[in-house]
Design an enzyme around this catalytic site. Structure first.
Site, PDB file in Angstrom:
ATOM      1  N   ARG A 183       7.353   6.594  -4.836  1.00  0.00           N
ATOM      2  CA  ARG A 183       7.501   7.462  -5.997  1.00  0.00           C
ATOM      3  C   ARG A 183       6.706   6.875  -7.160  1.00  0.00           C
ATOM      4  O   ARG A 183       5.558   7.188  -7.341  1.00  0.00           O
ATOM      5  CB  ARG A 183       9.000   7.628  -6.332  1.00  0.00           C
ATOM      6  CG  ARG A 183       9.305   8.722  -7.346  1.00  0.00           C
ATOM      7  CD  ARG A 183      10.796   8.788  -7.629  1.00  0.00           C
ATOM      8  NE  ARG A 183      11.301   7.575  -8.267  1.00  0.00           N
ATOM      9  CZ  ARG A 183      11.394   7.388  -9.584  1.00  0.00           C
ATOM     10  NH1 ARG A 183      11.055   8.348 -10.404  1.00  0.00           N
ATOM     11  NH2 ARG A 183      11.844   6.242 -10.084  1.00  0.00           N
ATOM     12  N   LYS A 184       7.319   5.959  -7.932  1.00  0.00           N
ATOM     13  CA  LYS A 184       6.598   5.343  -9.061  1.00  0.00           C
ATOM     14  C   LYS A 184       6.336   3.864  -8.842  1.00  0.00           C
ATOM     15  O   LYS A 184       5.361   3.319  -9.326  1.00  0.00           O
ATOM     16  CB  LYS A 184       7.425   5.493 -10.336  1.00  0.00           C
ATOM     17  CG  LYS A 184       7.318   6.838 -11.001  1.00  0.00           C
ATOM     18  CD  LYS A 184       7.886   6.714 -12.416  1.00  0.00           C
ATOM     19  CE  LYS A 184       7.806   8.015 -13.168  1.00  0.00           C
ATOM     20  NZ  LYS A 184       8.525   7.913 -14.451  1.00  0.00           N
ATOM     21  N   LYS A 218      16.723   1.846  -1.457  1.00  0.00           N
ATOM     22  CA  LYS A 218      15.895   2.037  -2.656  1.00  0.00           C
ATOM     23  C   LYS A 218      15.659   0.762  -3.463  1.00  0.00           C
ATOM     24  O   LYS A 218      15.416   0.803  -4.674  1.00  0.00           O
ATOM     25  CB  LYS A 218      16.442   3.148  -3.565  1.00  0.00           C
ATOM     26  CG  LYS A 218      16.787   4.439  -2.863  1.00  0.00           C
ATOM     27  CD  LYS A 218      15.898   4.802  -1.707  1.00  0.00           C
ATOM     28  CE  LYS A 218      14.524   5.283  -2.092  1.00  0.00           C
ATOM     29  NZ  LYS A 218      13.706   5.500  -0.855  1.00  0.00           N
ATOM     30  N   GLY A 235      13.310  -1.425  -2.404  1.00  0.00           N
ATOM     31  CA  GLY A 235      11.981  -1.913  -2.052  1.00  0.00           C
ATOM     32  C   GLY A 235      11.887  -2.320  -0.584  1.00  0.00           C
ATOM     33  O   GLY A 235      11.027  -3.133  -0.206  1.00  0.00           O
ATOM     34  N   THR A 236      12.712  -1.714   0.237  1.00  0.00           N
ATOM     35  CA  THR A 236      12.732  -2.020   1.676  1.00  0.00           C
ATOM     36  C   THR A 236      11.350  -1.834   2.304  1.00  0.00           C
ATOM     37  O   THR A 236      10.884  -2.679   3.089  1.00  0.00           O
ATOM     38  CB  THR A 236      13.716  -1.060   2.396  1.00  0.00           C
ATOM     39  OG1 THR A 236      14.835  -0.834   1.562  1.00  0.00           O
ATOM     40  CG2 THR A 236      14.129  -1.604   3.745  1.00  0.00           C
ATOM     41  N   THR A 237      10.714  -0.726   1.969  1.00  0.00           N
ATOM     42  CA  THR A 237       9.409  -0.394   2.563  1.00  0.00           C
ATOM     43  C   THR A 237       8.391  -1.489   2.226  1.00  0.00           C
ATOM     44  O   THR A 237       7.596  -1.906   3.078  1.00  0.00           O
ATOM     45  CB  THR A 237       8.924   0.967   1.982  1.00  0.00           C
ATOM     46  OG1 THR A 237      10.015   1.876   1.994  1.00  0.00           O
ATOM     47  CG2 THR A 237       7.769   1.522   2.765  1.00  0.00           C
ATOM     48  N   HIS A 286      20.548  -2.006   6.319  1.00  0.00           N
ATOM     49  CA  HIS A 286      21.204  -1.858   5.017  1.00  0.00           C
ATOM     50  C   HIS A 286      22.649  -2.352   5.084  1.00  0.00           C
ATOM     51  O   HIS A 286      23.381  -2.265   4.089  1.00  0.00           O
ATOM     52  CB  HIS A 286      21.231  -0.386   4.592  1.00  0.00           C
ATOM     53  CG  HIS A 286      19.899   0.193   4.230  1.00  0.00           C
ATOM     54  ND1 HIS A 286      18.951  -0.480   3.499  1.00  0.00           N
ATOM     55  CD2 HIS A 286      19.359   1.429   4.469  1.00  0.00           C
ATOM     56  CE1 HIS A 286      17.892   0.299   3.321  1.00  0.00           C
ATOM     57  NE2 HIS A 286      18.120   1.455   3.897  1.00  0.00           N
ATOM     58  N   SER A 305      16.158   5.500  -8.500  1.00  0.00           N
ATOM     59  CA  SER A 305      15.349   5.701  -7.296  1.00  0.00           C
ATOM     60  C   SER A 305      16.162   6.429  -6.223  1.00  0.00           C
ATOM     61  O   SER A 305      15.664   7.350  -5.566  1.00  0.00           O
ATOM     62  CB  SER A 305      14.854   4.340  -6.789  1.00  0.00           C
ATOM     63  OG  SER A 305      14.008   4.508  -5.692  1.00  0.00           O
ATOM     64  N   ARG A 332      17.230  -5.270  -6.120  1.00  0.00           N
ATOM     65  CA  ARG A 332      16.573  -4.617  -7.270  1.00  0.00           C
ATOM     66  C   ARG A 332      17.631  -4.362  -8.327  1.00  0.00           C
ATOM     67  O   ARG A 332      18.804  -4.133  -7.986  1.00  0.00           O
ATOM     68  CB  ARG A 332      15.972  -3.289  -6.800  1.00  0.00           C
ATOM     69  CG  ARG A 332      15.074  -2.627  -7.792  1.00  0.00           C
ATOM     70  CD  ARG A 332      14.526  -1.318  -7.249  1.00  0.00           C
ATOM     71  NE  ARG A 332      13.425  -0.848  -8.074  1.00  0.00           N
ATOM     72  CZ  ARG A 332      12.846   0.330  -7.936  1.00  0.00           C
ATOM     73  NH1 ARG A 332      13.240   1.157  -6.969  1.00  0.00           N
ATOM     74  NH2 ARG A 332      11.855   0.690  -8.727  1.00  0.00           N
TER      75      ARG A 332
HETATM   76  P1  A3P Z   1      10.925   4.220  -7.159  1.00  0.00           P
HETATM   77  O1  A3P Z   1      11.728   5.385  -6.682  1.00  0.00           O
HETATM   78  O2  A3P Z   1      11.514   3.576  -8.370  1.00  0.00           O
HETATM   79  O3  A3P Z   1       9.490   4.550  -7.348  1.00  0.00           O
HETATM   80  P2  A3P Z   1      12.970   1.667  -0.414  1.00  0.00           P
HETATM   81  O4  A3P Z   1      11.676   1.231   0.211  1.00  0.00           O
HETATM   82  O5  A3P Z   1      14.072   0.663  -0.288  1.00  0.00           O
HETATM   83  O6  A3P Z   1      13.328   3.017   0.028  1.00  0.00           O
HETATM   84  O7  A3P Z   1      12.707   1.712  -1.991  1.00  0.00           O
HETATM   85  C1  A3P Z   1      11.885   2.702  -2.534  1.00  0.00           C
HETATM   86  C2  A3P Z   1      11.422   2.247  -3.899  1.00  0.00           C
HETATM   87  O8  A3P Z   1      10.430   1.236  -3.739  1.00  0.00           O
HETATM   88  C3  A3P Z   1      10.755   3.387  -4.647  1.00  0.00           C
HETATM   89  O9  A3P Z   1      10.979   3.108  -6.028  1.00  0.00           O
HETATM   90  C4  A3P Z   1       9.310   3.204  -4.241  1.00  0.00           C
HETATM   91  O10 A3P Z   1       8.404   3.851  -5.078  1.00  0.00           O
HETATM   92  C5  A3P Z   1       9.186   1.694  -4.292  1.00  0.00           C
HETATM   93  N1  A3P Z   1       8.099   1.178  -3.453  1.00  0.00           N
HETATM   94  C6  A3P Z   1       7.704   1.610  -2.236  1.00  0.00           C
HETATM   95  N2  A3P Z   1       6.667   0.888  -1.792  1.00  0.00           N
HETATM   96  C7  A3P Z   1       6.404  -0.036  -2.749  1.00  0.00           C
HETATM   97  C8  A3P Z   1       5.424  -1.060  -2.877  1.00  0.00           C
HETATM   98  N3  A3P Z   1       4.515  -1.289  -1.938  1.00  0.00           N
HETATM   99  N4  A3P Z   1       5.450  -1.818  -3.997  1.00  0.00           N
HETATM  100  C9  A3P Z   1       6.377  -1.613  -4.957  1.00  0.00           C
HETATM  101  N5  A3P Z   1       7.305  -0.645  -4.901  1.00  0.00           N
HETATM  102  C10 A3P Z   1       7.324   0.138  -3.802  1.00  0.00           C
END
Ligand code: A3P
Length: 357
Positions: free
Chosen positions: A320-321, A98, A100-102, A166, A196, A188
């Site tokens: 999500r947000k 959570k 910002g891995t994606t 991770h 998150s 983060r």
């Molecule tokens: P929130 O839950 O605060 O919205 P991970 O990718 O490690 O699972 O992290 C997920 C978090 O990154 C979530 O945060 C998600 O909304 C946010 N996220 C996913 N894609 C993103 C992007 N392209 N830019 C910024 N934040 C992103």
């Protein structure tokens, strides 16, 4: 076989609150079965020798090599540690969940493949990010390649091979010790990472698992009991290595990326050995990558609304947000105080800071 036996539960959870013990007794069978499905008897015996705590989305988290993780993750990590052979150009993206891995996967994939897939004309060229979730483009060691203890054939992967994990640095380092292997860590702030995680876990958990209440999750988090945590050790492990060997580990912060994505894209690109040329900058390549990988763009794509990229997890919950400081909407003043003093205590003097106000 200790997994689903009602009899073994009280002994296994001596420090749990009575309330949670009752939950476990109620859910025990199905949760236990899901956690340990497909694990050998020997492996389960090994698990039983590890300290364990209440899990967030599975019945238990186990303390393995000094960090907390689920049974299936341990199985995968052991296979990874035993079998993975790094190559000099490998790139490993590391995060605690959570963080910002994606996003990091999308950015790195797009940077490394920009000569094959032009981000400037991504719409007309059908860039892979438009039809694939970033997790399908950059596989996790522990959820994809070595999941279930598998040993994948990685010989067909294009160079530079790009992976994600991770796993904390201490448990990764022996597998990446070759000159040229690079690690990018995205960190983060712990407040947003917690919120998150809490949302995500409650969205993806199976129906047989009761929701983790915010207060309970917060207490676990502050005690370090979170997947791949304690979070401070995870972050500090990569932080210290990035100070010691900046050519090997690049340490980025989610908040910095949100504030100035283009500067950070240039930093990332140079670290990966593919700096943007002046011509690319003139053509708007940096901005095109930022736009293609933006939260708003990825969230609206059909592939990220309806598919599943990591087993059983719907892609839509990954977006999500995407904001900084959403924690202010959830944490009570006393929780803010507790986490702030924990952060001061754990990170003080390390040089790693989080701009929280
Ligand atoms: P929130 O839950 O605060 O919205 P991970 O990718 O490690 O699972 O992290 C997920 C978090 O990154 C979530 O945060 C998600 O909304 C946010 N996220 C996913 N894609 C993103 C992007 N392209 N830019 C910024 N934040 C992103």
């Amino acid at each position: 076989m200790a997994t689903s036996s009602m009899k073994s539960i009280p002994m296994a959870v001596p420090s749990f609150s009575m309330c949670h013990k009752l939950e476990l007794l109620k859910e025990g069978k199905s949760k236990g079965q899901e956690d340990h499905e497909g694990l050998s008897y020997e492996f389960q015996e090994m698990l039983n020798s590890l300290p364990k705590e209440r899990g967030w989305r599975t019945r238990y988290l186990y303390l393995f090599q000094g960090f907390w993780c689920q049974a299936k993750e341990i199985q995968a990590i052991m296979s990874f540690q035993k079998h993975f052979q790094c190559l000099p150009n490998d790139v490993v993206l590391a995060t605690i969940p959570k963080s910002g891995t994606t996003w990091l996967k999308a950015l790195t994939f797009t940077i490394l493949n920009r000569h094959r897939f032009d981000p400037v004309s991504s719409g007309t060229n059908l860039h892979p990010l438009l039809t694939s979730n970033p997790h399908d483009l950059v596989p996790f060691f522990e959820y994809k390649l070595y999941a279930n203890g598998d040993v994948p054939d990685l010989s067909g992967l294009a160079s530079p091979r790009t992976f994600a994990t991770h796993v904390p640095f201490g448990s990764l380092k022996d597998s990446i010790e070759k000159p040229g292997v690079k690690v990018v860590y995205l960190c983060r702030n712990p407040f947003d990472t917690f919120i998150s995680s809490w949302h995500y876990i409650n969205n993806i958990k199976s129906e047989s698992v009761s929701p983790v209440l915010l207060d309970e999750a917060f207490d676990l988090y502050c005690r370090g009991v979170i997947g791949f945590g304690p979070f401070w050790e995870h972050m500090l492990g990569y932080w210290r290595e990035s100070l010691k060997r900046p050519e090997k580990v690049l340490f980025l912060k989610y908040e910095d990326l949100k504030e100035d994505i283009e500067t950070n894209l240039k930093k990332l690109s140079s670290f990966l050995g593919l700096p943007f040329t002046e011509e690319e900058e003139r053509k708007g390549v940096v901005k095109a990558i930022a736009d293609l990988c933006s939260f708003e763009n990825l969230k609206k794509l059909e592939v990220n609304k309806s598919n599943k990229s990591i087993k059983n997890f719907e892609n839509r919950f990954l977006f999500r947000k995407g904001e900084v400081s959403d924690w202010v909407n959830y944490l009570s003043p006393s929780q803010v105080e507790r986490l702030s003093s924990l952060v001061d205590d754990k990170f003080g003097g390390s040089g790693l800071t989080f701009g929280l106000s």
